[in-house]
Design a protein around this motif. Sequence first.
Motif, PDB file in Angstrom:
ATOM      1  N   ARG A   1      52.767  17.103  65.004  1.00  0.00           N
ATOM      2  CA  ARG A   1      53.290  17.220  63.644  1.00  0.00           C
ATOM      3  C   ARG A   1      52.323  16.716  62.586  1.00  0.00           C
ATOM      4  NH1 ARG A   1      57.997  13.209  61.861  1.00  0.00           N
ATOM      5  NH2 ARG A   1      56.161  11.848  61.831  1.00  0.00           N
ATOM      6  N   GLU A   2      51.792  15.500  62.752  1.00  0.00           N
ATOM      7  CA  GLU A   2      50.931  14.922  61.730  1.00  0.00           C
ATOM      8  C   GLU A   2      49.596  15.662  61.629  1.00  0.00           C
ATOM      9  OE1 GLU A   2      51.927  12.732  59.486  1.00  0.00           O
ATOM     10  OE2 GLU A   2      53.871  12.986  60.479  1.00  0.00           O
ATOM     11  N   VAL A   3      49.099  16.179  62.749  1.00  0.00           N
ATOM     12  CA  VAL A   3      47.881  16.989  62.712  1.00  0.00           C
ATOM     13  C   VAL A   3      48.131  18.259  61.913  1.00  0.00           C
ATOM     14  CG1 VAL A   3      46.278  18.364  64.110  1.00  0.00           C
ATOM     15  CG2 VAL A   3      46.950  16.077  64.862  1.00  0.00           C
ATOM     16  N   ALA A   4      49.263  18.911  62.174  1.00  0.00           N
ATOM     17  CA  ALA A   4      49.596  20.141  61.454  1.00  0.00           C
ATOM     18  C   ALA A   4      49.750  19.882  59.957  1.00  0.00           C
ATOM     19  CB  ALA A   4      50.882  20.745  62.023  1.00  0.00           C
ATOM     20  N   HIS A   5      50.415  18.792  59.614  1.00  0.00           N
ATOM     21  CA  HIS A   5      50.622  18.480  58.195  1.00  0.00           C
ATOM     22  C   HIS A   5      49.305  18.111  57.508  1.00  0.00           C
ATOM     23  CE1 HIS A   5      55.207  17.513  58.711  1.00  0.00           C
ATOM     24  NE2 HIS A   5      54.872  18.742  59.062  1.00  0.00           N
TER      25      HIS A   5
ATOM     26  N   SER B   1      41.057  20.305  66.197  1.00  0.00           N
ATOM     27  CA  SER B   1      42.513  20.445  66.261  1.00  0.00           C
ATOM     28  C   SER B   1      42.949  21.650  67.096  1.00  0.00           C
ATOM     29  CB  SER B   1      43.099  20.578  64.852  1.00  0.00           C
ATOM     30  OG  SER B   1      42.876  21.880  64.319  1.00  0.00           O
ATOM     31  N   GLN B   2      42.023  22.564  67.364  1.00  0.00           N
ATOM     32  CA  GLN B   2      42.373  23.815  68.031  1.00  0.00           C
ATOM     33  C   GLN B   2      42.226  23.763  69.556  1.00  0.00           C
ATOM     34  OE1 GLN B   2      43.500  26.647  65.810  1.00  0.00           O
ATOM     35  NE2 GLN B   2      43.748  24.615  64.910  1.00  0.00           N
TER      36      GLN B   2
ATOM     37  N   PHE C   1      56.880  21.771  72.574  1.00  0.00           N
ATOM     38  CA  PHE C   1      58.321  22.021  72.427  1.00  0.00           C
ATOM     39  C   PHE C   1      59.022  21.678  73.738  1.00  0.00           C
ATOM     40  CE2 PHE C   1      62.191  24.521  72.409  1.00  0.00           C
ATOM     41  CZ  PHE C   1      62.615  24.485  71.089  1.00  0.00           C
ATOM     42  N   ASP C   2      59.889  20.661  73.703  1.00  0.00           N
ATOM     43  CA  ASP C   2      60.570  20.172  74.906  1.00  0.00           C
ATOM     44  C   ASP C   2      62.053  20.504  74.794  1.00  0.00           C
ATOM     45  OD1 ASP C   2      61.726  18.759  77.005  1.00  0.00           O
ATOM     46  OD2 ASP C   2      60.287  17.095  76.836  1.00  0.00           O
TER      47      ASP C   2
END
Length: 406
Positions: A299-303, A336-337, A365-366
């Motif tokens: 999440r924080e990487v995406a944001h 990040s990829q 996704f769990d």
Amino acid sequence: MSDVKKVVLAYSGGLDTSVILKWLQDTYNCEVVTFTADLGQGEEVEPARAKAKAMGVKEIYIDDLREEFVRDFVFPMFRANTIYEGEYLLGTSIARPLIAKRLIEIANETGADAISHGATGKGNDQVRFELGAYALKPGVKVIAPWREWDLTSRETLMAYAQKANIPVDFAKAGKKSPYSMDANLLHISYEGGVLEDTWTEHEEDMWRWSVSPEKAPDVPTYIELTYRKGDIVAIDGVEMTPAQVLTKLNAIGGANGIGRLDIVENRYVGMKSRGCYETPGGTIMLKAHRAIESITLDREVAHLKDELMPKYASLIYNGYWWSPERQMLQTMIDASQEHVNGVVRLKLYKGNVIVTGRKSDDSLFDTRISTFEDDAGAYDQADAGGFIKLNALRMRIAANKGRSPL
């Protein structure tokens, strides 16, 4: 001007660059090397060779750069989900650093001491070409004829060409195109003509790559894109090179009315400009990449990527591809990829790109945790109470001090 002995010209073979070629020979009394790039613009580039030869050019470069363009410029940009001012997919901007790179490489190979381009003094491209050139060869001389000569209109260019016996297709050149167009494998841009009135609707027959959404098929098209480290490597299970991927997506997207855009953007030189852009493959790529990242990125990487993307986009738009700050951001983006792998399923329908599925062995996704059914103790819902109170602590303290917003 006698200090310029040899100049490398970015040459298309059209009216403008043909006049520039002759003007350089006459004004600088120098040898001209021509460079014509095939970036997937959809037009023959070989005729430029015959035109250059007819004008006495001895060193002629015609390079197929489609794979390098997509692999080393388009794909890295899309790893960042890059859009400028919320809409523009930077199709023109991202081609310029590659052209600048090749101009400098040819200058080094041929011993030229200058490069030249046909960008005008009003646009962004002059900045992009020249910032790239100076970053790669600090001492190079750049000749920008539109900032030097007194040929200020199409009519004066035509008159110069006729007087100098420049081999231009006058039948074609004599018919004024309603738009200024630029194309490569990522997009086609349209400017000028009726588009200079921001209230006038663009004309339907302007578009080259796509059908209108109204005329697109009534049955949706489904495709599956396979990702490896943030890049598409296969379509419907068929492995493809980067250029093949974008070519295929352009065809599929265009057939479904995808990728049309009409915007007013802010140029780096200060003015506003209206442009229409046709980017079917890129529009699909952006949607799909965000979908695969949604299950594979923290999440924080995406944001953080989303926060940095506007800066990254501005660097590309303004011509700073070769800057240290863009390279620093790219290193972070590429890191990040590492786990952005998997498959995205899309439904293409009448101008829309709809995500219908995404899967990955690297998915975060769990279902045991996110389910609305019995999670068998995978998540203790009672933990949320303390979490909420801790996050509310500063607001509770302020309210106790009489600083409640009510």
